[in-house]
Design an enzyme around this catalytic site. Structure first.
Site, PDB file in Angstrom:
ATOM      1  N   GLY A 173       0.833  -1.188   0.000  1.00 51.63           N
ATOM      2  CA  GLY A 173       0.000   0.000   0.000  1.00 51.63           C
ATOM      3  C   GLY A 173       0.869   1.240   0.000  1.00 51.63           C
ATOM      4  O   GLY A 173       1.982   1.243  -0.520  1.00 51.63           O
ATOM      5  N   CYS A 174       0.386   2.289   0.614  1.00 49.84           N
ATOM      6  CA  CYS A 174       1.097   3.569   0.651  1.00 49.84           C
ATOM      7  C   CYS A 174       2.467   3.402   1.301  1.00 49.84           C
ATOM      8  O   CYS A 174       2.586   2.868   2.399  1.00 49.84           O
ATOM      9  CB  CYS A 174       0.267   4.584   1.436  1.00 49.84           C
ATOM     10  SG  CYS A 174       1.106   6.163   1.657  1.00 49.84           S
ATOM     11  N   PHE A 175       3.492   3.887   0.633  1.00 49.30           N
ATOM     12  CA  PHE A 175       4.846   3.687   1.154  1.00 49.30           C
ATOM     13  C   PHE A 175       5.129   4.501   2.407  1.00 49.30           C
ATOM     14  O   PHE A 175       6.066   4.205   3.134  1.00 49.30           O
ATOM     15  CB  PHE A 175       5.929   3.882   0.108  1.00 49.30           C
ATOM     16  CG  PHE A 175       5.891   5.118  -0.755  1.00 49.30           C
ATOM     17  CD1 PHE A 175       5.418   6.341  -0.328  1.00 49.30           C
ATOM     18  CD2 PHE A 175       6.385   5.037  -2.055  1.00 49.30           C
ATOM     19  CE1 PHE A 175       5.421   7.462  -1.136  1.00 49.30           C
ATOM     20  CE2 PHE A 175       6.411   6.153  -2.884  1.00 49.30           C
ATOM     21  CZ  PHE A 175       5.917   7.367  -2.418  1.00 49.30           C
TER      22      PHE A 175
END
Length: 179
Positions: A11-13
């Protein structure tokens, strides 16, 4: 020191980077893009969904301190590896669950961990995590590095990132770096 590298997308880093940077034996956790079709993509290009890149974190670690298996245990605990191209409200192929390995040992460790979790019925749905070799990693723009620590007042950080970090802290206190 037995320095090794693995690249993970969950997902979002911003979430992934902050969590892995806290783990003992992790030397660096760099946000970036991998497994896509164009060279040196920008954040805006990746977010468009047209580059096939995943938001990832490249993790350099000392395997004498922490094993790749332990890192993968954390990886599978901090995101939902059963949703294709999404994590929560983040939707698109850039948010896919992916393990990008740098050597055969890590490829086998990833396959073993997926088999272990599948056999244990750890998730109600099938794991869809991609396990692929590294072709190219591009570091994200500098403002994405250490994003949570530099932007704690950001609404996304408060609502999403902070909750994932708290879950990690509750479940893995034994893996935290000493202050």
């Amino acid at each position: 020191m037995n320095r090794q590298i693995i690249t993970l997308g969950a997902g979002c880093f911003w979430c992934v980077e902050n969590i892995f940077a806290r783990i003992k034996g992790v030397e660096s956790a760099i946000s970036g893009y991998a497994d896509g079709d164009i060279e040196n993509p920008s954040y805006e290009q990746v977010c468009s969904g047209n580059t096939n890149h995943a938001e990832v974190v490249q993790i350099t670690f000392d395997s004498d301190v922490i094993s790749v298996s332990e890192l993968l245990t954390v990886f599978f605990a901090i995101h939902d590896p059963t949703t294709l191209n999404r994590q929560g409200d983040d939707i698109g192929s850039q948010y896919r669950s992916t393990i990008i390995y740098h050597n055969d040992e890590h490829a086998q460790a990833a396959k073993n961990k997926i088999n272990e979790l599948t056999q244990a019925n750890s998730f109600s749905d099938a794991i869809v995590t991609k396990v692929v070799p590294l072709t190219q990693f591009y570091s994200a723009e500098s403002y994405h590095q250490d994003y949570y620590n530099n932007n704690g007042d950001n609404r996304y950080c408060q609502l999403v990132v902070a909750k994932k970090i708290q879950k990690f802290l509750e479940n893995f206190p034994h893996l935290l770096q000493e202050s």
